[in-house]
Design an enzyme around this catalytic site. Structure first.
Site, PDB file in Angstrom:
ATOM      1  N   HIS A 135       0.860  -1.184   0.000  1.00  0.00           N
ATOM      2  CA  HIS A 135       0.000   0.000   0.000  1.00  0.00           C
ATOM      3  C   HIS A 135       0.899   1.237   0.000  1.00  0.00           C
ATOM      4  O   HIS A 135       1.190   1.816   1.051  1.00  0.00           O
ATOM      5  CB  HIS A 135      -0.899  -0.015   1.244  1.00  0.00           C
ATOM      6  CG  HIS A 135      -1.943   1.060   1.253  1.00  0.00           C
ATOM      7  ND1 HIS A 135      -3.194   0.874   1.779  1.00  0.00           N
ATOM      8  CD2 HIS A 135      -1.928   2.350   0.827  1.00  0.00           C
ATOM      9  CE1 HIS A 135      -3.906   1.988   1.678  1.00  0.00           C
ATOM     10  NE2 HIS A 135      -3.140   2.894   1.104  1.00  0.00           N
ATOM     11  N   GLU A 179      -2.468  -1.652  -3.447  1.00  0.00           N
ATOM     12  CA  GLU A 179      -3.671  -0.979  -2.962  1.00  0.00           C
ATOM     13  C   GLU A 179      -3.341   0.454  -2.580  1.00  0.00           C
ATOM     14  O   GLU A 179      -2.194   0.786  -2.256  1.00  0.00           O
ATOM     15  CB  GLU A 179      -4.265  -1.729  -1.766  1.00  0.00           C
ATOM     16  CG  GLU A 179      -3.358  -1.810  -0.555  1.00  0.00           C
ATOM     17  CD  GLU A 179      -3.977  -2.575   0.600  1.00  0.00           C
ATOM     18  OE1 GLU A 179      -4.851  -3.436   0.352  1.00  0.00           O
ATOM     19  OE2 GLU A 179      -3.597  -2.311   1.754  1.00  0.00           O
ATOM     20  N   HIS A 213      -8.227  -6.518   6.739  1.00  0.00           N
ATOM     21  CA  HIS A 213      -8.038  -5.528   7.792  1.00  0.00           C
ATOM     22  C   HIS A 213      -8.251  -6.174   9.162  1.00  0.00           C
ATOM     23  O   HIS A 213      -9.366  -6.520   9.528  1.00  0.00           O
ATOM     24  CB  HIS A 213      -8.939  -4.296   7.665  1.00  0.00           C
ATOM     25  CG  HIS A 213      -8.355  -3.108   8.395  1.00  0.00           C
ATOM     26  ND1 HIS A 213      -7.456  -2.244   7.816  1.00  0.00           N
ATOM     27  CD2 HIS A 213      -8.497  -2.688   9.662  1.00  0.00           C
ATOM     28  CE1 HIS A 213      -7.089  -1.326   8.693  1.00  0.00           C
ATOM     29  NE2 HIS A 213      -7.696  -1.575   9.825  1.00  0.00           N
ATOM     30  N   GLY A 237      -1.391  -8.387   6.866  1.00  0.00           N
ATOM     31  CA  GLY A 237      -0.047  -7.888   7.096  1.00  0.00           C
ATOM     32  C   GLY A 237       0.280  -7.709   8.554  1.00  0.00           C
ATOM     33  O   GLY A 237       1.123  -8.398   9.113  1.00  0.00           O
ATOM     34  N   HIS A 238      -0.405  -6.768   9.211  1.00  0.00           N
ATOM     35  CA  HIS A 238      -0.054  -6.398  10.583  1.00  0.00           C
ATOM     36  C   HIS A 238      -0.021  -7.610  11.506  1.00  0.00           C
ATOM     37  O   HIS A 238       0.983  -7.873  12.182  1.00  0.00           O
ATOM     38  CB  HIS A 238      -1.048  -5.354  11.099  1.00  0.00           C
ATOM     39  CG  HIS A 238      -0.759  -4.890  12.495  1.00  0.00           C
ATOM     40  ND1 HIS A 238       0.112  -3.857  12.771  1.00  0.00           N
ATOM     41  CD2 HIS A 238      -1.225  -5.320  13.701  1.00  0.00           C
ATOM     42  CE1 HIS A 238       0.180  -3.674  14.076  1.00  0.00           C
ATOM     43  NE2 HIS A 238      -0.618  -4.546  14.660  1.00  0.00           N
TER      44      HIS A 238
END
Length: 251
Positions: free
Chosen positions: A44, A75, A205, A227-228
């Site tokens: 991103h 994104e 998310h 990701g996180h």
């Protein structure tokens, strides 16, 4: 049904950017994720380059091109303009030609993406962007809330897929909310509606190893971008084992 795991590399880039140099190497860690079984890579890029930089996108595009069957997903805000050596979001996507471009309604001031598009106001502006990207052979996904009317508008302006914003679902899981099942059913209805009208369904998310197994039951789910949480789990498990754990949830 199995669905694809795309590993978001933003947090590795964020760690790299906290010191001079290229340590950790984003591309090398992307390669490790692919070797561990990831189906794709997501980035991103933002104008402030707080994590992913334009050269990361270029190098990752080359990495993915050298790995047939792997998808690259870029994104971001389609209206992000040139800033310094950031060439503009659409310019960077046109240059690197990812398999998928996920358009997200985030501003430069947002810490992270936190809502889907309102296409009653943004649809007319997005439609020509979607056409431009599709003319280049790029699949277009729109970041959306689980709102059936909005999802219909996504189809009407030409999107190929939607990415359901799963932040509220993840928050409900964390606090063990009484309405969790009702909320999950909202996502199921949204996914079913999207599939019925010809849209593919992605999601992302704050999905993690605790809440992903339930969400894996979403009808027609094609891809999750994580990701996180995956990078946090990698601190305890190691990167490859974290990718394998998430891939197991997807399978």
């Amino acid at each position: 049904m199995a669905f694809a795991l795309s590993v978001n590399l933003n947090k590795i880039a964020l760690l790299r950017n906290s010191r001079p140099g290229n340590y950790p190497d984003v591309v090398a860690h992307g390669s490790r994720c692919l070797a561990a079984g990831a189906d794709g890579l997501t980035v991103h890029p933002r104008p402030d380059q707080r994590h992913i930089r334009p050269d990361d996108v270029r190098q990752l595009a080359r990495l993915v091109a050298a790995n047939p069957g792997i998808e690259f997903n870029v994104e971001g805000n389609p209206f992000a303009q040139k800033l310094g050596n950031f060439p503009g979001f659409l310019e960077l996507v046109t240059e690197t030609r990812p398999h998928q471009c996920t358009l997200v309604p985030d501003s430069n001031e947002q810490l992270t993406s936190d809502h889907g598009f309102d296409l009653t106001t943004a649809g007319n502006r997005l439609a020509p962007v979607i056409r431009q990207l599709k003319d280049q052979g790029i699949r277009v996904s729109l970041f959306m809330d689980p709102d059936l009317a909005q999802i219909s508008l996504a189809r009407d302006i030409g999107a190929d897929r939607i990415e359901l914003y799963t932040g509220p679902y993840a928050a409900a899981c964390r606090r063990r909310a009484a309405n969790l099942d009702d909320l999950f059913q909202d996502y199921c209805r949204a996914a079913t509606h999207a599939t019925r009208i010809g849209l593919g369904v992605n999601a992302g998310h704050d999905l993690d190893l605790d809440n992903l197994p339930k969400f894996a039951g979403l009808p027609g789910l094609l891809e999750v971008s994580i990701g996180h949480a995956l990078i946090v789990d990698a601190l305890a498990l190691g990167l490859e084992d974290a990718v394998r754990a998430y891939k197991k949830c997807c399978s």
